[in-house]
Design a protein around this motif. Structure first.
Motif, PDB file in Angstrom:
ATOM      1  N   TYR A  79       0.852  -1.191   0.000  1.00  0.00           N
ATOM      2  CA  TYR A  79       0.000   0.000   0.000  1.00  0.00           C
ATOM      3  C   TYR A  79       0.886   1.237   0.000  1.00  0.00           C
ATOM      4  O   TYR A  79       2.079   1.162   0.276  1.00  0.00           O
ATOM      5  N   GLN A 129       0.365   8.254   1.766  1.00  0.00           N
ATOM      6  CA  GLN A 129       0.349   9.542   1.077  1.00  0.00           C
ATOM      7  C   GLN A 129       1.202  10.570   1.825  1.00  0.00           C
ATOM      8  O   GLN A 129       1.445  10.443   3.034  1.00  0.00           O
ATOM      9  N   LYS A 130       1.625  11.595   1.092  1.00  0.00           N
ATOM     10  CA  LYS A 130       2.316  12.720   1.730  1.00  0.00           C
ATOM     11  C   LYS A 130       1.253  13.657   2.289  1.00  0.00           C
ATOM     12  O   LYS A 130       0.591  14.379   1.539  1.00  0.00           O
ATOM     13  N   ILE A 131       1.091  13.634   3.608  1.00  0.00           N
ATOM     14  CA  ILE A 131      -0.013  14.364   4.236  1.00  0.00           C
ATOM     15  C   ILE A 131       0.314  15.840   4.413  1.00  0.00           C
ATOM     16  O   ILE A 131      -0.460  16.711   4.032  1.00  0.00           O
ATOM     17  N   TYR A 184      -1.732  20.337  14.209  1.00  0.00           N
ATOM     18  CA  TYR A 184      -3.133  20.253  14.650  1.00  0.00           C
ATOM     19  C   TYR A 184      -3.276  19.356  15.882  1.00  0.00           C
ATOM     20  O   TYR A 184      -4.099  18.441  15.926  1.00  0.00           O
ATOM     21  N   LYS A 189      -1.354  12.320  19.388  1.00  0.00           N
ATOM     22  CA  LYS A 189      -1.164  11.948  17.984  1.00  0.00           C
ATOM     23  C   LYS A 189       0.298  11.544  17.812  1.00  0.00           C
ATOM     24  O   LYS A 189       1.188  12.195  18.374  1.00  0.00           O
ATOM     25  N   ILE A 208      -0.496   9.315  10.497  1.00  0.00           N
ATOM     26  CA  ILE A 208      -0.781   9.883  11.813  1.00  0.00           C
ATOM     27  C   ILE A 208      -1.638   8.868  12.570  1.00  0.00           C
ATOM     28  O   ILE A 208      -2.612   8.340  12.021  1.00  0.00           O
ATOM     29  N   ASP A 229     -10.435  16.211  12.907  1.00  0.00           N
ATOM     30  CA  ASP A 229     -10.175  15.254  13.992  1.00  0.00           C
ATOM     31  C   ASP A 229      -9.972  15.951  15.335  1.00  0.00           C
ATOM     32  O   ASP A 229     -10.294  15.384  16.378  1.00  0.00           O
ATOM     33  N   PRO A 248      -7.124  10.996  10.897  1.00  0.00           N
ATOM     34  CA  PRO A 248      -6.099  11.755  11.621  1.00  0.00           C
ATOM     35  C   PRO A 248      -5.347  12.752  10.723  1.00  0.00           C
ATOM     36  O   PRO A 248      -4.693  12.360   9.752  1.00  0.00           O
ATOM     37  N   GLY A 249      -5.505  14.028  11.042  1.00  0.00           N
ATOM     38  CA  GLY A 249      -4.828  15.081  10.292  1.00  0.00           C
ATOM     39  C   GLY A 249      -5.407  15.352   8.928  1.00  0.00           C
ATOM     40  O   GLY A 249      -4.866  16.173   8.175  1.00  0.00           O
ATOM     41  N   ARG A 250      -6.485  14.684   8.594  1.00  0.00           N
ATOM     42  CA  ARG A 250      -7.047  14.801   7.238  1.00  0.00           C
ATOM     43  C   ARG A 250      -8.580  14.906   7.267  1.00  0.00           C
ATOM     44  O   ARG A 250      -9.214  14.573   8.260  1.00  0.00           O
ATOM     45  N   ASN A 290      -5.618  17.511   3.604  1.00  0.00           N
ATOM     46  CA  ASN A 290      -5.066  17.627   4.950  1.00  0.00           C
ATOM     47  C   ASN A 290      -5.819  18.721   5.700  1.00  0.00           C
ATOM     48  O   ASN A 290      -6.645  19.437   5.111  1.00  0.00           O
ATOM     49  N   ASN A 291      -5.558  18.838   6.987  1.00  0.00           N
ATOM     50  CA  ASN A 291      -6.332  19.787   7.793  1.00  0.00           C
ATOM     51  C   ASN A 291      -6.097  21.238   7.404  1.00  0.00           C
ATOM     52  O   ASN A 291      -6.863  22.116   7.795  1.00  0.00           O
ATOM     53  N   SER A 292      -5.048  21.487   6.633  1.00  0.00           N
ATOM     54  CA  SER A 292      -4.806  22.846   6.150  1.00  0.00           C
ATOM     55  C   SER A 292      -5.596  23.153   4.884  1.00  0.00           C
ATOM     56  O   SER A 292      -5.537  24.272   4.374  1.00  0.00           O
ATOM     57  N   VAL A 331      -4.575  15.892  -0.743  1.00  0.00           N
ATOM     58  CA  VAL A 331      -3.579  14.845  -0.498  1.00  0.00           C
ATOM     59  C   VAL A 331      -3.699  13.728  -1.537  1.00  0.00           C
ATOM     60  O   VAL A 331      -2.707  13.288  -2.113  1.00  0.00           O
ATOM     61  N   SER A 332      -4.916  13.258  -1.787  1.00  0.00           N
ATOM     62  CA  SER A 332      -5.082  12.145  -2.737  1.00  0.00           C
ATOM     63  C   SER A 332      -6.522  12.100  -3.237  1.00  0.00           C
ATOM     64  O   SER A 332      -7.424  12.678  -2.635  1.00  0.00           O
ATOM     65  N   HIS A 351      -9.429   9.239  -4.994  1.00  0.00           N
ATOM     66  CA  HIS A 351      -9.725   7.817  -5.174  1.00  0.00           C
ATOM     67  C   HIS A 351     -11.080   7.677  -5.866  1.00  0.00           C
ATOM     68  O   HIS A 351     -12.106   8.062  -5.307  1.00  0.00           O
ATOM     69  N   ASN A 356      -9.874  -2.195  10.188  1.00  0.00           N
ATOM     70  CA  ASN A 356      -9.196  -1.641   9.005  1.00  0.00           C
ATOM     71  C   ASN A 356     -10.091  -1.692   7.763  1.00  0.00           C
ATOM     72  O   ASN A 356      -9.656  -2.057   6.682  1.00  0.00           O
ATOM     73  N   ASP A 375     -10.407  -1.839   1.966  1.00  0.00           N
ATOM     74  CA  ASP A 375      -9.292  -1.888   2.900  1.00  0.00           C
ATOM     75  C   ASP A 375      -8.926  -0.426   3.161  1.00  0.00           C
ATOM     76  O   ASP A 375      -8.448   0.262   2.264  1.00  0.00           O
ATOM     77  N   LYS A 434      -6.607   1.066   4.983  1.00  0.00           N
ATOM     78  CA  LYS A 434      -5.194   1.452   4.922  1.00  0.00           C
ATOM     79  C   LYS A 434      -4.724   1.639   3.483  1.00  0.00           C
ATOM     80  O   LYS A 434      -4.070   2.621   3.154  1.00  0.00           O
ATOM     81  N   SER A 435      -5.078   0.706   2.649  1.00  0.00           N
ATOM     82  CA  SER A 435      -4.598   0.768   1.264  1.00  0.00           C
ATOM     83  C   SER A 435      -5.564   1.508   0.346  1.00  0.00           C
ATOM     84  O   SER A 435      -5.226   1.790  -0.799  1.00  0.00           O
ATOM     85  N   LYS A 462      -8.127   0.301  -1.050  1.00  0.00           N
ATOM     86  CA  LYS A 462      -8.461  -0.589  -2.162  1.00  0.00           C
ATOM     87  C   LYS A 462      -9.776  -1.309  -1.855  1.00  0.00           C
ATOM     88  O   LYS A 462      -9.970  -1.798  -0.731  1.00  0.00           O
TER      89      LYS A 462
END
Lengths: 232, 427
Positions: A52, A55-57, A174, A196, A209, B95, B146-148, B170-172, B176-177, B179, B201, B239, B241-242, B244
């Motif tokens: 897997y 990602q770059k968060i 955060y 965290k 995270i 979060d 978390p953070g996203r 992200n939280n800013s 990020v990605s 899908h 998961n 899944d 984490k991945s 997928k």
């Protein structure tokens, strides 16, 4: 986590509040298992390292920190690059069983794994940054490091001059943290904070995270493995 | 703007004041959302659609005092208009619970509100390039990780149908990605809600319809056979984490809100289908494979009551289900999730959409608006928030706010907040 004799000698010279806090934290760290609902995360339901993408968060935070001397400021970025870094906040007198002790427990397990696995040695570092710079002095931080860190599995304990230097780092990540007040409106030694844990790659990007409720050392090690495979 | 967003450390998440976050807060938020309000909430924030001829006609976040001991209990204490009408719909906390993200399904703008003072939310960031960056249209579900912030969209910019996907910020507020919802192995590409079970998961998603349908007048749409074919009929287990897909499950009739059981030992989630008026259970079988199962009907499906929002109790023993077209709320006994049993119902008004249950299960809040072009017309277009106490047997009304009389608009999604007393480090 066993308390090294050098730390005991150090703590004997500190206030009873610091002693009590650290003892409580050490006991908790050594006895609290990983939370029950985390047991099933690893194993069959968790994908294998390298299958897997993380990602770059966000970029790792910048700022000025102290390690072993109040006179030597260091860039936080020097602790978050060139190696994979597991980073979190703590404070030595933290007594919330759902707080720092869980981070300690997870960090300890990852640290032990690094010490035993040549594939991880010299490639992964652990970093704790204090939320309580008034109590957690560079002197205390360096004792922690001396007692726990090894050359192959470095574990740095950092602090700051004061909250003014700490707050921007917390903001960047955060992480809410605030000091509790007593009924008379006076600040106590309790710091409420959201636990965290940040996994940072060698290019200083936060790649994962973990929050305290779902902090599983096996998952952290799998993610570290994924980053190492990515480097290859 | 980024600095504004990060200007101070959160005072809201008084995490260590009690045990750490359990599996969820106020029963329906992301399990990664901190600062669980287990007791009495202080404020209710209502993401409200602007309405022609009503007040300033703009979408707005309305804050209502819901603390019974407060002199302004049951009153609107704050309202912040964001400008224009873009089909305001759902919201979600970050979060750390400091920020509330709120989306609009038509113009695709996303507003980030800072709740450092929960009595006076303020906009600190507006994301205007969601479509350009992601290719998706209709940012619907805002789900903290978390953070996203994970955002489930409903549609896409090219065809405006139901092919869509998930964007992670992200939280800013930086992307990020991205899908896409799967089209392979039975996937229909549609999206609606997200529900993550971190211990397993896994992430479960549901499916609704695209921009062309949700922006169409409902009366016109139901008479259009082609339009009625363009609704989702799948749920995807991923899944987490991945990111997928693991399995696509056929769940006909637009499965909407997803609620995982909050009990750590449980391995099931429940949803309601809008068009077929069914409750579906998603659960692992003896072999550990995820299966979707029709476990009951909601009202009389032949009359198409249109189940919309659902809210599960913290002990997973009860489920509130709102049906929009008959304006009725129903309470199901979920003691056996394989056979939910309706034990209570109440006619709330001409229409009812969202339902929010407090974590202790004692208070229930309802609002009315579904979508601007799907809400009823004329006198049937009631727009209100109603607050009730629930004693396990009946709802007792405590107060209501008429969103037309107050010149606010169409009342939609609700979130709770609470006051804090501690001071952030560095302040």
């Amino acid at each position: 986590m066993p308390l090294p004799s050098s730390v005991w000698r150090f703590l004997r010279r500190r206030s009873s509040r610091v002693q009590a806090g650290y003892v409580a934290l050490s006991l908790l760290a050594s006895t609290i298992p990983v939370a029950g609902n985390e047991q099933s995360v690893a194993g069959p339901v968790h994908p294998k390292a390298g299958t897997y993408k993380l990602q770059k968060i966000q970029p790792a935070p910048s700022g000025w920190v102290l390690e072993d001397s109040v006179w030597i400021p260091r860039r936080l970025s020097s602790y978050t690059k060139d190696k994979i870094t597991l980073f979190s906040f703590f404070y030595a007198t933290c007594r919330d069983p759902e707080g720092c002790p869980k981070s300690w427990d997870a960090f300890n397990k990852v640290h032990e794994a690094i010490k035993k696995d040549p594939r991880l040695q010299n490639k992964v570092r652990l970093v704790f940054l204090s939320l309580d710079p008034k109590v957690d002095t560079p002197e205390m931080m360096s004792f922690f490091k001396t007692s726990i860190s090894t050359p192959q599995a470095p574990w740095s304990f950092l602090t700051t001059w004061n909250d003014t230097y700490l707050a921007p780092i917390l903001n960047d990540l955060y992480v809410p943290a605030s000091r509790e007040f007593d009924d008379a409106g006076k600040p106590t030694d309790v710091i409420n904070h959201l636990v965290k844990v940040f996994l940072i790659d060698k290019d200083s990007w936060v790649r994962e995270i973990y929050t305290t409720s779902f902090l599983n050392p096996d998952v952290v090690l799998s993610d570290i493995g994924t980053l190492l495979l990515e480097e290859e | 703007m980024k600095k504004l967003l990060k200007s101070t450390v959160c005072m809201l998440a008084m995490v260590a004041a009690g045990p750490a976050v359990t599996l969820a807060d106020e029963t329906c938020n992301s399990p990664f959302t901190s600062a669980l309000i287990k007791g009495q909430e202080d404020f209710l924030h209502v993401w409200t659609l602007g309405e022609v001829g009503v007040g300033d006609e703009s979408d707005k976040l309305v804050t209502i005092d819901v603390q019974p001991n407060s002199p302004t209990y049951g009153k609107v204490v704050h309202s912040v208009s964001v400008g224009g009408r873009g089909e305001a719909h759902h919201t979600g906390f970050t979060d750390d619970r400091r920020f509330l993200w709120a989306g609009r399904l038509d113009d695709n703008k996303i507003f980030v509100f800072d709740l450092i003072d929960p009595s006076k939310p303020k906009v600190v960031k507006t994301i205007t390039d969601f479509v350009d960056k992601t290719g998706f249209v209709g940012p619907h579900t805002f789900y903290a990780t978390p953070g996203r912030m994970m955002i489930q969209a409903l549609s896409n910019k090219d065809t405006h149908d139901g092919q869509t996907g998930i964007a992670v910020y992200n939280n800013s507020g930086e992307l990020v990605s991205v899908h896409k919802m799967p089209l392979e192995n039975g996937g229909d590409g549609y999206g609606y809600d997200i529900g993550i079970n971190p211990a397993m998961n896994v992430m479960l998603t549901s499916s609704f319809t695209g921009w062309t349908n949700y922006m169409m007048d409902m009366g016109q749409m139901v008479k259009d056979p082609d339009a009625m074919k363009k609704f989702g009929k799948s749920m995807i287990m991923w899944d987490y984490k991945s990111m997928k897909p693991i399995k696509t499950m056929e769940v006909p009739g637009a499965p909407l809100e997803i609620r995982w059981s909050l009990k750590p030992e449980d391995n099931w989630a429940i949803t309601a289908t809008a068009l077929t008026s069914k409750l579906w259970l998603v659960k692992q079988d003896e072999k550990g494979e995820w299966q979707a199962k029709d476990v009951g009907t909601i009202g009389d499906p032949s009359k198409i009551p249109l189940p919309v929002d659902i809210s599960i109790s913290a002990d997973a023993k009860g489920l509130w289900v709102n049906t929009f077209l008959d304006g009725t709320t129903r309470y199901y006994d979920l003691t056996n999730p394989e056979a939910p049993k309706e034990v209570y119902s109440k006619k709330m008004g001409s229409q009812v959409n969202m339902v929010s249950l407090s974590f202790d299960g004692k208070r229930v809040y309802f609002t009315t608006s579904l979508l601007a072009n799907w809400d009823k017309k004329g006198e049937d277009n009631e727009q209100w928030l109603k607050a009730y106490d629930w004693d396990g047997k009946q709802l007792v009304e405590k107060f209501s706010v008429d969103f037309h009389a107050e010149k606010l608009g169409r009342a939609h999604h609700m979130k709770f907040s609470a006051k804090t007393k501690a001071a952030a480090l560095g302040e």
